[in-house]
Design a protein around this motif. Structure first.
Motif, PDB file in Angstrom:
ATOM      1  N   ALA C  99       0.835  -1.205   0.000  1.00 58.11           N
ATOM      2  CA  ALA C  99       0.000   0.000   0.000  1.00 58.11           C
ATOM      3  C   ALA C  99       0.869   1.254   0.000  1.00 58.11           C
ATOM      4  CB  ALA C  99      -0.917  -0.018   1.218  1.00 58.11           C
ATOM      5  N   ALA C 154      -4.691  -5.114  -6.454  1.00 51.47           N
ATOM      6  CA  ALA C 154      -5.051  -4.236  -5.339  1.00 51.47           C
ATOM      7  C   ALA C 154      -4.332  -2.899  -5.461  1.00 51.47           C
ATOM      8  CB  ALA C 154      -4.699  -4.915  -4.016  1.00 51.47           C
ATOM      9  N   ALA C 157      -6.051  -0.858  -8.243  1.00 47.72           N
ATOM     10  CA  ALA C 157      -7.347  -0.326  -7.787  1.00 47.72           C
ATOM     11  C   ALA C 157      -7.146   0.839  -6.824  1.00 47.72           C
ATOM     12  CB  ALA C 157      -8.151  -1.447  -7.132  1.00 47.72           C
ATOM     13  N   GLY C 158      -6.206   0.696  -5.887  1.00 47.75           N
ATOM     14  CA  GLY C 158      -5.991   1.746  -4.895  1.00 47.75           C
ATOM     15  C   GLY C 158      -5.416   3.022  -5.512  1.00 47.75           C
ATOM     16  N   LEU C 161      -8.215   4.769  -7.314  1.00 46.39           N
ATOM     17  CA  LEU C 161      -9.036   5.422  -6.283  1.00 46.39           C
ATOM     18  C   LEU C 161      -8.381   6.729  -5.830  1.00 46.39           C
ATOM     19  CD1 LEU C 161     -11.500   5.098  -4.337  1.00 46.39           C
ATOM     20  CD2 LEU C 161      -9.946   3.961  -2.739  1.00 46.39           C
ATOM     21  N   TYR C 162      -7.076   6.658  -5.570  1.00 48.90           N
ATOM     22  CA  TYR C 162      -6.324   7.845  -5.134  1.00 48.90           C
ATOM     23  C   TYR C 162      -6.405   8.959  -6.171  1.00 48.90           C
ATOM     24  CZ  TYR C 162      -1.951  10.579  -5.038  1.00 48.90           C
ATOM     25  OH  TYR C 162      -1.019  11.579  -5.099  1.00 48.90           O
ATOM     26  N   VAL C 177      -6.514   7.360   1.890  1.00 48.20           N
ATOM     27  CA  VAL C 177      -7.634   6.487   1.512  1.00 48.20           C
ATOM     28  C   VAL C 177      -7.166   5.462   0.480  1.00 48.20           C
ATOM     29  CG1 VAL C 177      -9.945   6.406   0.509  1.00 48.20           C
ATOM     30  CG2 VAL C 177      -9.326   8.281   2.044  1.00 48.20           C
ATOM     31  N   GLY C 178      -6.341   5.910  -0.459  1.00 47.48           N
ATOM     32  CA  GLY C 178      -5.820   4.977  -1.460  1.00 47.48           C
ATOM     33  C   GLY C 178      -5.019   3.851  -0.818  1.00 47.48           C
ATOM     34  N   GLY C 181      -7.257   1.503   0.887  1.00 46.62           N
ATOM     35  CA  GLY C 181      -7.921   0.666  -0.114  1.00 46.62           C
ATOM     36  C   GLY C 181      -7.040  -0.495  -0.548  1.00 46.62           C
ATOM     37  N   GLY C 184      -6.540  -2.903   2.427  1.00 49.19           N
ATOM     38  CA  GLY C 184      -7.808  -3.569   2.719  1.00 49.19           C
ATOM     39  C   GLY C 184      -8.143  -4.617   1.669  1.00 49.19           C
ATOM     40  N   LEU C 185      -7.970  -4.250   0.390  1.00 48.73           N
ATOM     41  CA  LEU C 185      -8.296  -5.188  -0.690  1.00 48.73           C
ATOM     42  C   LEU C 185      -7.357  -6.391  -0.652  1.00 48.73           C
ATOM     43  CD1 LEU C 185      -9.996  -5.854  -3.120  1.00 48.73           C
ATOM     44  CD2 LEU C 185      -8.664  -4.241  -4.481  1.00 48.73           C
TER      45      LEU C 185
END
Lengths: 209, 209, 209
Positions: C99, C154, C157-158, C161-162, C177-178, C181, C184-185
């Motif tokens: 992440a 993941a 996707a993150g 999102l970011y 948040v990214g 995400g 979490g994913l």
């Protein structure tokens, strides 16, 4: 042509021979032999130049390295048709190539303004990464990572020795002693079968860790 | 969009399809298919740009290449659900891609001021190294190094032809003849099963040479 | 030392541990363990820096990354002599490293003036390519390309999102948040065994397509 340049070309030739022999053991075709030989001979210096952002890469700046490497690969193929390659000679020549390239790679990093661990890594890459790339292209775990007689470790030890000796001696003498240390340690490792300890875990069911 | 750019994008699409099919034969997941397809399509040019220190790398400068490659990979997956991929069409398209990329890579090296063997190597890398990286990621000895029908050798021959013809013809005509030579030699190799001789040594007990 | 730098060094340490454990499962020697650990920890960022032509490469500019990586590898070897490495802890730490590196790599590409797909690719490479290089050196098809629980996906996707959230939120919040995400994913994928569909073709007789 300076003596240093001549020695470097000899180092390229030796590494190309060792790459061509490795290619022969995997039954590659002629182009494959030339490619593997050239990657073995020039791969370490190429990686060093890319990481240090030296431009152009050394074999683009001086294509003699390529011609020597290609010629050495083809001569190896011709020679091996008639006689068994002399294994002992090649191990000794390879140890000299490792010694020479490791110290000359370290000096290139020093000349670019780096010190300490960066010099050690760049020298070791110059000497040993060509063989690593050769093994990756042959789809094998690189020999120098597996249990093998000390190889890259000799380069690391010799470069550290070279760096330490510069506080006592002039740079050329330190370089020569460093090279002697690398070649000597490598040859001692071959003769007395010196290895590093192995780290061995059971194969996990969960390969994702 | 010029015609050359359109042809280059077609070449990327073709290489991406061949990469996606190779990924399918190794049962990779969807992301793996897209990655292998994109590496196959763009890996050769990326290696060329890194070695020539061209910045930014071509697919960063023009991301159309990436979108075309990803789209081609996904369409291949969808198509292969319903019909068997037409092998003959792909071999022909791949030969055209090889021809196009090898000559355009050679011209990029020429435009950067290089000649001779550097142009030959950069052109060959542009055309053939993507497939080599694909095989390395698939943990196999690259196809073009093993006994296979002539592939990178066709690129080398066509680039040399292109360089020689420039003394007689204008550059565009020389490029077209060079491309025709590459595609023709590659297709002839497929039809008549032309290969290079293989260099084969017994596996040594002492793998360290 | 800023908090971000401390977190990044933690990420390097975690990836180095995961690399050292992978090396142990293949019974490499001590140098092999250190090399694989360091490549796993720094390979993604190195590839990013080479492709973006950032000079010097991050671990040359700040050698702390190297020392942390080497220390983490050696501590793993010592620890594993006495106790079984705690798999669950490592999976969680690896998810956090993924992440962190993916978003920080994306930001480095943004700071270099890029957007869209280039940012996504550079972020994903920073987070996931070290593990890919680790598998290539271990002569295996990279785990993240094979059927495995969602990993690089993941990251992708993150990062998307970011990028989307930056139109709504400030950059730091979007980054947090990214990261959440991605972690979490990835953890959800481990717990509920989430995978991507696999693309599987029969092995062709003609491997040359």
């Amino acid at each position: 042509m300076t003596i240093l340049h001549a020695i470097e070309l000899l180092g390229v030739a030796v590494f190309a021979v060792s790459g061509a022999l490795a290619a022969g053991r995997r039954s590659l075709d002629l182009l494959g032999v030339v490619v593997i030989a050239t990657v073995t001979a020039t791969g370490g210096g190429t990686l060093r130049d890319l990481l240090l952002d030296r431009s152009p890469v050394f074999w683009i700046a001086d294509t003699t390295y390529l011609y020597v490497s290609i010629a050495a690969a083809l001569l190896t193929v011709v020679y091996a048709r008639y006689r068994h390659p002399p294994e002992r000679f090649i191990l000794i020549a390879d140890a000299l190539g490792l010694a020479l390239f490791s110290i000359s790679g370290a000096q290139i990093a020093e000349n670019a303004g780096y010190g300490g661990i960066v010099v050690v890594i760049m020298g070791t890459l110059t000497g040993a990464a060509g063989g690593m790339l050769r093994d990756v292209l042959c789809a094998e775990i690189p020999l120098i990572l597996r249990r093998g007689r000390i190889y890259a470790t000799a380069a690391i030890a010799g470069i550290v020795l070279y760096l330490l000796l510069q506080t006592l001696l002039d740079r050329t003498t330190a370089a020569l002693v460093g090279m002697a240390g690398i070649a000597g340690l490598r040859l001692a490792a071959i003769i007395w079968d010196l290895t590093l300890p192995v780290f061995s875990l059971p194969k996990s069911e969960n390969e994702e860790t």
